[in-house]
Design a protein around this motif. Structure first.
Motif, PDB file in Angstrom:
ATOM      1  N   LEU A 190       1.575  -4.771  16.101  1.00  0.00           N
ATOM      2  CA  LEU A 190       0.394  -4.321  15.358  1.00  0.00           C
ATOM      3  C   LEU A 190       0.752  -4.051  13.898  1.00  0.00           C
ATOM      4  CD1 LEU A 190      -2.561  -3.495  15.294  1.00  0.00           C
ATOM      5  CD2 LEU A 190      -1.894  -1.234  16.152  1.00  0.00           C
ATOM      6  N   GLY A 191       1.921  -3.459  13.664  1.00  0.00           N
ATOM      7  CA  GLY A 191       2.376  -3.252  12.288  1.00  0.00           C
ATOM      8  C   GLY A 191       2.524  -4.565  11.541  1.00  0.00           C
ATOM      9  N   ALA A 192       3.040  -5.599  12.235  1.00  0.00           N
ATOM     10  CA  ALA A 192       3.184  -6.925  11.619  1.00  0.00           C
ATOM     11  C   ALA A 192       1.818  -7.530  11.303  1.00  0.00           C
ATOM     12  CB  ALA A 192       3.989  -7.839  12.542  1.00  0.00           C
ATOM     13  N   ILE A 193       0.837  -7.287  12.166  1.00  0.00           N
ATOM     14  CA  ILE A 193      -0.520  -7.767  11.896  1.00  0.00           C
ATOM     15  C   ILE A 193      -1.121  -7.022  10.714  1.00  0.00           C
ATOM     16  CG2 ILE A 193      -2.879  -7.655  12.809  1.00  0.00           C
ATOM     17  CD1 ILE A 193      -1.846  -8.725  15.416  1.00  0.00           C
ATOM     18  N   MET A 194      -0.860  -5.733  10.611  1.00  0.00           N
ATOM     19  CA  MET A 194      -1.350  -4.966   9.457  1.00  0.00           C
ATOM     20  C   MET A 194      -0.798  -5.547   8.161  1.00  0.00           C
ATOM     21  SD  MET A 194      -1.065  -1.086  10.984  1.00  0.00           S
ATOM     22  CE  MET A 194      -1.536  -0.306   9.449  1.00  0.00           C
ATOM     23  N   LEU A 195       0.487  -5.892   8.154  1.00  0.00           N
ATOM     24  CA  LEU A 195       1.073  -6.527   6.977  1.00  0.00           C
ATOM     25  C   LEU A 195       0.337  -7.827   6.655  1.00  0.00           C
ATOM     26  CD1 LEU A 195       3.377  -6.733   4.843  1.00  0.00           C
ATOM     27  CD2 LEU A 195       4.664  -8.008   6.559  1.00  0.00           C
ATOM     28  N   GLN A 196       0.045  -8.604   7.673  1.00  0.00           N
ATOM     29  CA  GLN A 196      -0.645  -9.879   7.483  1.00  0.00           C
ATOM     30  C   GLN A 196      -2.047  -9.669   6.907  1.00  0.00           C
ATOM     31  OE1 GLN A 196      -0.846 -12.158  11.091  1.00  0.00           O
ATOM     32  NE2 GLN A 196      -1.689 -13.978  10.091  1.00  0.00           N
ATOM     33  N   VAL A 197      -2.757  -8.674   7.398  1.00  0.00           N
ATOM     34  CA  VAL A 197      -4.110  -8.417   6.911  1.00  0.00           C
ATOM     35  C   VAL A 197      -4.081  -7.907   5.471  1.00  0.00           C
ATOM     36  CG1 VAL A 197      -6.204  -7.025   7.249  1.00  0.00           C
ATOM     37  CG2 VAL A 197      -5.029  -8.003   9.226  1.00  0.00           C
ATOM     38  N   PHE A 198      -3.166  -7.002   5.167  1.00  0.00           N
ATOM     39  CA  PHE A 198      -3.087  -6.443   3.821  1.00  0.00           C
ATOM     40  C   PHE A 198      -2.672  -7.480   2.776  1.00  0.00           C
ATOM     41  CE2 PHE A 198      -2.523  -2.036   5.704  1.00  0.00           C
ATOM     42  CZ  PHE A 198      -3.709  -1.539   5.164  1.00  0.00           C
ATOM     43  N   PRO A 226       5.818  -8.331   0.124  1.00  0.00           N
ATOM     44  CA  PRO A 226       5.557  -9.292  -0.960  1.00  0.00           C
ATOM     45  C   PRO A 226       5.332  -8.554  -2.275  1.00  0.00           C
ATOM     46  CG  PRO A 226       4.150  -9.710   0.948  1.00  0.00           C
ATOM     47  CD  PRO A 226       4.781  -8.372   1.162  1.00  0.00           C
ATOM     48  N   HIS A 227       6.004  -8.990  -3.326  1.00  0.00           N
ATOM     49  CA  HIS A 227       5.878  -8.323  -4.614  1.00  0.00           C
ATOM     50  C   HIS A 227       4.681  -8.833  -5.408  1.00  0.00           C
ATOM     51  CE1 HIS A 227       9.597  -6.151  -4.066  1.00  0.00           C
ATOM     52  NE2 HIS A 227      10.256  -7.281  -3.840  1.00  0.00           N
ATOM     53  N   ASP A 228       4.174 -10.005  -5.037  1.00  0.00           N
ATOM     54  CA  ASP A 228       3.045 -10.561  -5.769  1.00  0.00           C
ATOM     55  C   ASP A 228       1.730 -10.406  -5.012  1.00  0.00           C
ATOM     56  OD1 ASP A 228       3.766 -12.260  -3.764  1.00  0.00           O
ATOM     57  OD2 ASP A 228       3.485 -14.103  -4.913  1.00  0.00           O
ATOM     58  N   ALA A 229       1.716  -9.605  -3.956  1.00  0.00           N
ATOM     59  CA  ALA A 229       0.491  -9.311  -3.206  1.00  0.00           C
ATOM     60  C   ALA A 229       0.337  -7.801  -3.148  1.00  0.00           C
ATOM     61  CB  ALA A 229       0.558  -9.892  -1.791  1.00  0.00           C
ATOM     62  N   HIS A 230      -0.842  -7.317  -3.533  1.00  0.00           N
ATOM     63  CA  HIS A 230      -1.023  -5.873  -3.619  1.00  0.00           C
ATOM     64  C   HIS A 230      -1.041  -5.249  -2.229  1.00  0.00           C
ATOM     65  CE1 HIS A 230      -2.290  -1.963  -4.979  1.00  0.00           C
ATOM     66  NE2 HIS A 230      -3.269  -1.976  -4.083  1.00  0.00           N
ATOM     67  N   ILE A 231      -0.191  -4.263  -2.039  1.00  0.00           N
ATOM     68  CA  ILE A 231      -0.221  -3.436  -0.837  1.00  0.00           C
ATOM     69  C   ILE A 231       0.186  -2.031  -1.253  1.00  0.00           C
ATOM     70  CG2 ILE A 231       2.103  -4.234  -0.198  1.00  0.00           C
ATOM     71  CD1 ILE A 231       1.346  -3.654   2.725  1.00  0.00           C
ATOM     72  N   ALA A 232      -0.670  -1.067  -0.972  1.00  0.00           N
ATOM     73  CA  ALA A 232      -0.433   0.303  -1.421  1.00  0.00           C
ATOM     74  C   ALA A 232       0.818   0.875  -0.775  1.00  0.00           C
ATOM     75  CB  ALA A 232      -1.646   1.166  -1.079  1.00  0.00           C
ATOM     76  N   ASP A 233       1.468   1.781  -1.482  1.00  0.00           N
ATOM     77  CA  ASP A 233       2.705   2.373  -0.990  1.00  0.00           C
ATOM     78  C   ASP A 233       2.499   3.051   0.360  1.00  0.00           C
ATOM     79  OD1 ASP A 233       4.105   1.511  -3.204  1.00  0.00           O
ATOM     80  OD2 ASP A 233       3.992   3.433  -4.256  1.00  0.00           O
TER      81      ASP A 233
END
Length: 268
Positions: A190-198, A226-233
């Protein structure tokens, strides 16, 4: 259902099954599109049919429940599901990347909330998914996410490396045989899917081959940010808790609470 099912075309497959688009005639004047999953091996077919019977008892807005069984698509009985026009989560994110960037975080939080709600329901019913990944989350015509089916041979076994390896928990890797899934390995996925969605990218997006992904996992490496895709801390930190050692991972209910809190903040 056999007499009411008409095969249209093959649309895909896995190591253990073929997947067909078909038409289900509800009566003489009414029909709908369905998906039929036909298994190649007898042992896999028997086990998955038993699992499908369990899933047919489930009722939740984010669970894709089998609607029946049919013959005529292979040597063994096949499972019938409703057609999901939105496709897989992976294809949905790719096709809607522009609109998702506009609808942005609320839409993303809603997707995660729906996926977490489905998994929370399964775990409450003592059902382990065991093969949660970006192609086993399906999207309906309204953009609602559904957890779909499962596989038997999903862990790392010998030379076989499944497509779902990018989402699999490291404790499921064992060259001696298949390691049974748990609620905690579901949370890792589920954590890996969250990364994919974000981010719109599969885990280990920077590693091309599945064999190299398996090496990364066996070496203890987690998917990179990913450094070029926005994901909040705080999103990244929460995902990492899903990838911690099993005993420190959150429950599905805690992931659902996190996603609901994010959706509430964005809709306020």
């Amino acid at each position: 259902m056999t007499s009411k099912i008409q095969k249209i075309k093959k649309i895909g497959g896995t190591s253990s099954a073929n997947v067909y688009k078909a038409k289900y005639y509800i009566d003489n004047t009414t029909s709908k599109q369905v998906v039929v999953k036909s298994f190649r091996g007898q042992s896999e077919s028997q086990e998955l049919l038993l699992q499908a019977e369990t899933w047919m008892t489930l009722r939740h807005d984010n669970i894709l429940t089998p609607i029946g069984f049919t013959d005529g698509f292979g040597p063994f009985p096949s499972i019938v599901y409703d057609w999901m026009p939105g496709g897989t989560l992976a294809s949905y994110l790719e096709q809607n990347s522009d609109s998702l960037s506009v609808l942005q975080k609320l839409c993303i939080a809603s997707l995660i909330q729906q996926i977490a709600a489905g998994l929370c329901y399964l775990h409450d019913k003592n059902v382990i998914h065991g093969n949660l990944h970006g192609n086993n989350v399906l999207i309906d015509t309204n953009g609602v996410a559904y957890l779909a089916d499962y596989e038997v041979t999903v862990a790392h076994r010998g030379q076989y490396i499944p497509p779902s390896v990018r989402w699999q928990a490291p404790e499921r890797f064992d060259s001696q045989g298949v390691v049974a899934p748990t609620t905690k390995s579901d949370i890792y996925s589920l954590g890996a899917i969250m990364l994919q969605v974000f981010t719109g990218r599969e885990p280990y997006f920077d590693v091309r081959s599945r064999s190299k992904v398996s090496i990364e996992i066996l070496n203890g490496s987690k998917p990179s940010r990913p450094h070029d895709a926005h994901i909040a801390d705080h999103h990244w930190l929460f995902i990492q808790t899903c990838w911690s050692v099993p005993e420190h991972r959150p429950s599905a209910a805690e992931v659902l609470h996190f996603a609901q809190s994010e959706a509430d903040l964005l809709s306020a």
